[in-house]
Write a protein that holds these residues in place. Structure first.
Motif, PDB file in Angstrom:
ATOM      1  N   GLY A 231      47.961 -87.248  26.338  1.00  0.00           N
ATOM      2  CA  GLY A 231      46.947 -87.597  27.320  1.00  0.00           C
ATOM      3  C   GLY A 231      45.658 -88.043  26.659  1.00  0.00           C
ATOM      4  O   GLY A 231      45.642 -88.565  25.543  1.00  0.00           O
ATOM      5  N   GLU A 232      44.537 -87.794  27.331  1.00  0.00           N
ATOM      6  CA  GLU A 232      43.251 -88.290  26.865  1.00  0.00           C
ATOM      7  C   GLU A 232      42.134 -87.361  27.325  1.00  0.00           C
ATOM      8  O   GLU A 232      42.180 -86.805  28.427  1.00  0.00           O
ATOM      9  N   TRP A 233      41.139 -87.166  26.463  1.00  0.00           N
ATOM     10  CA  TRP A 233      39.921 -86.460  26.839  1.00  0.00           C
ATOM     11  C   TRP A 233      38.845 -87.499  27.118  1.00  0.00           C
ATOM     12  O   TRP A 233      38.539 -88.337  26.266  1.00  0.00           O
ATOM     13  N   LYS A 234      38.241 -87.450  28.319  1.00  0.00           N
ATOM     14  CA  LYS A 234      37.298 -88.470  28.758  1.00  0.00           C
ATOM     15  C   LYS A 234      35.876 -87.912  28.820  1.00  0.00           C
ATOM     16  O   LYS A 234      35.662 -86.722  29.062  1.00  0.00           O
ATOM     17  N   ALA A 235      34.912 -88.802  28.620  1.00  0.00           N
ATOM     18  CA  ALA A 235      33.502 -88.422  28.637  1.00  0.00           C
ATOM     19  C   ALA A 235      33.115 -87.842  29.991  1.00  0.00           C
ATOM     20  O   ALA A 235      33.541 -88.323  31.049  1.00  0.00           O
ATOM     21  N   GLY A 236      32.294 -86.790  29.948  1.00  0.00           N
ATOM     22  CA  GLY A 236      31.765 -86.211  31.168  1.00  0.00           C
ATOM     23  C   GLY A 236      32.720 -85.321  31.930  1.00  0.00           C
ATOM     24  O   GLY A 236      32.378 -84.821  33.001  1.00  0.00           O
ATOM     25  N   HIS A 237      33.927 -85.088  31.392  1.00  0.00           N
ATOM     26  CA  HIS A 237      34.918 -84.241  32.062  1.00  0.00           C
ATOM     27  C   HIS A 237      35.066 -82.915  31.316  1.00  0.00           C
ATOM     28  O   HIS A 237      34.912 -82.856  30.100  1.00  0.00           O
ATOM     29  N   SER A 238      35.374 -81.870  32.077  1.00  0.00           N
ATOM     30  CA  SER A 238      35.619 -80.550  31.517  1.00  0.00           C
ATOM     31  C   SER A 238      37.107 -80.237  31.602  1.00  0.00           C
ATOM     32  O   SER A 238      37.729 -80.444  32.656  1.00  0.00           O
ATOM     33  N   TYR A 239      37.677 -79.765  30.501  1.00  0.00           N
ATOM     34  CA  TYR A 239      39.122 -79.521  30.421  1.00  0.00           C
ATOM     35  C   TYR A 239      39.398 -78.082  29.998  1.00  0.00           C
ATOM     36  O   TYR A 239      38.563 -77.443  29.354  1.00  0.00           O
ATOM     37  N   VAL A 240      40.579 -77.610  30.359  1.00  0.00           N
ATOM     38  CA  VAL A 240      41.045 -76.277  29.961  1.00  0.00           C
ATOM     39  C   VAL A 240      42.407 -76.410  29.311  1.00  0.00           C
ATOM     40  O   VAL A 240      43.291 -77.105  29.830  1.00  0.00           O
ATOM     41  N   VAL A 241      42.576 -75.767  28.157  1.00  0.00           N
ATOM     42  CA  VAL A 241      43.875 -75.676  27.500  1.00  0.00           C
ATOM     43  C   VAL A 241      44.307 -74.214  27.566  1.00  0.00           C
ATOM     44  O   VAL A 241      43.603 -73.325  27.079  1.00  0.00           O
ATOM     45  N   ASN A 242      45.449 -73.947  28.194  1.00  0.00           N
ATOM     46  CA  ASN A 242      45.981 -72.596  28.321  1.00  0.00           C
ATOM     47  C   ASN A 242      47.137 -72.406  27.354  1.00  0.00           C
ATOM     48  O   ASN A 242      48.073 -73.208  27.345  1.00  0.00           O
ATOM     49  N   VAL A 243      47.074 -71.353  26.556  1.00  0.00           N
ATOM     50  CA  VAL A 243      48.185 -70.982  25.684  1.00  0.00           C
ATOM     51  C   VAL A 243      48.813 -69.725  26.268  1.00  0.00           C
ATOM     52  O   VAL A 243      48.188 -68.662  26.296  1.00  0.00           O
ATOM     53  N   ASN A 244      50.040 -69.851  26.759  1.00  0.00           N
ATOM     54  CA  ASN A 244      50.733 -68.752  27.396  1.00  0.00           C
ATOM     55  C   ASN A 244      51.868 -68.270  26.482  1.00  0.00           C
ATOM     56  O   ASN A 244      52.760 -69.040  26.130  1.00  0.00           O
ATOM     57  N   MET A 245      51.829 -67.011  26.095  1.00  0.00           N
ATOM     58  CA  MET A 245      52.835 -66.436  25.213  1.00  0.00           C
ATOM     59  C   MET A 245      53.947 -65.824  26.054  1.00  0.00           C
ATOM     60  O   MET A 245      53.850 -64.688  26.514  1.00  0.00           O
TER      61      MET A 245
END
Length: 209
Positions: free
Chosen positions: A187-201
């Motif tokens: 995917g892509e990270w875009k300017a002005g946007h907030s993202y979350v990455v979840n690591v689920n074990m």
């Protein structure tokens, strides 16, 4: 600030910005204003840009804020309104488990991040991305629960870029056994946007966003 091919630098004293060489112009004259909170301004009459460096420390990140306008200057008021925009993407990382085993995160790294680039005002776009970096998001042991936990680095402010070629490396223990898992992002990270990455074990290490 730019007026008739001349540039003027501003300094801040207390809460007031000022310049020692404010131009004398008529009320209807247009002046180009460019503002930013980090990096270095590279002046060009047609294509000014800010060179920005994310730095090396995930725990000492700063966002890049930019503003520009072509405004009519009034000798009476001497005020120009600037609306700032976020030029970086903000990414947070959470960890949790969905199994009954004893699971601990011992380290998380994000590798391949392009850490330098040029933000161009004319196009509101980034160019010349370079300097791939590996950011250590945590190297402390975190005992996982079924509730999401935010990694201590908080937000990582990232120059907008594709996630192709980026790798998230997770080191962890399951019932005392040390393991690692690398997975590629998309995917892509875009300017002005907030993202979350979840690591689920769970039975596997899973990344979602």
């Amino acid at each position: 600030m730019n007026y008739q091919t001349s540039t003027y630098n501003f300094t801040k004293t207390g809460g007031t910005w000022s310049t020692a060489t404010w131009p004398s112009v008529g009320n209807d004259a247009k002046i180009d204003f460019y503002a930013y909170n980090g990096g270095k301004l590279n002046w060009s009459e047609t294509d000014p840009y800010v060179s920005f460096d994310m730095g090396t420390d995930a725990f000492a990140q700063k966002d890049l804020l930019v503003a520009d306008t072509t405004a009519a200057f009034s000798d009476n008021s001497g005020k120009v309104s600037l609306m700032f925009n976020h030029a970086c993407a903000a990414v947070r990382f959470y960890v949790r488990k969905s199994v009954e085993q004893s699971v601990s995160i011992t380290g998380v790294e994000l590798a391949g991040v392009q850490s330098k680039g040029d933000y161009h005002y004319a196009s509101s776009a980034w160019q010349s991305l370079s300097s791939p970096m590996t950011y250590t998001l945590t190297n402390a042991s975190i005992g996982l629960t079924t509730e999401k936990q935010l990694l201590p680095c908080g937000y990582l402010f990232i120059i907008p870029q594709t996630k192709e070629g980026l790798t998230l490396k997770v080191s962890y223990t399951v019932n005392g056994d040390e393991k690692t898992h690398d997975f590629n992002l998309s995917g892509e990270w875009k300017a002005g946007h907030s993202y979350v990455v979840n690591v689920n074990m769970g039975n596997k290490v899973i990344n979602a966003q």
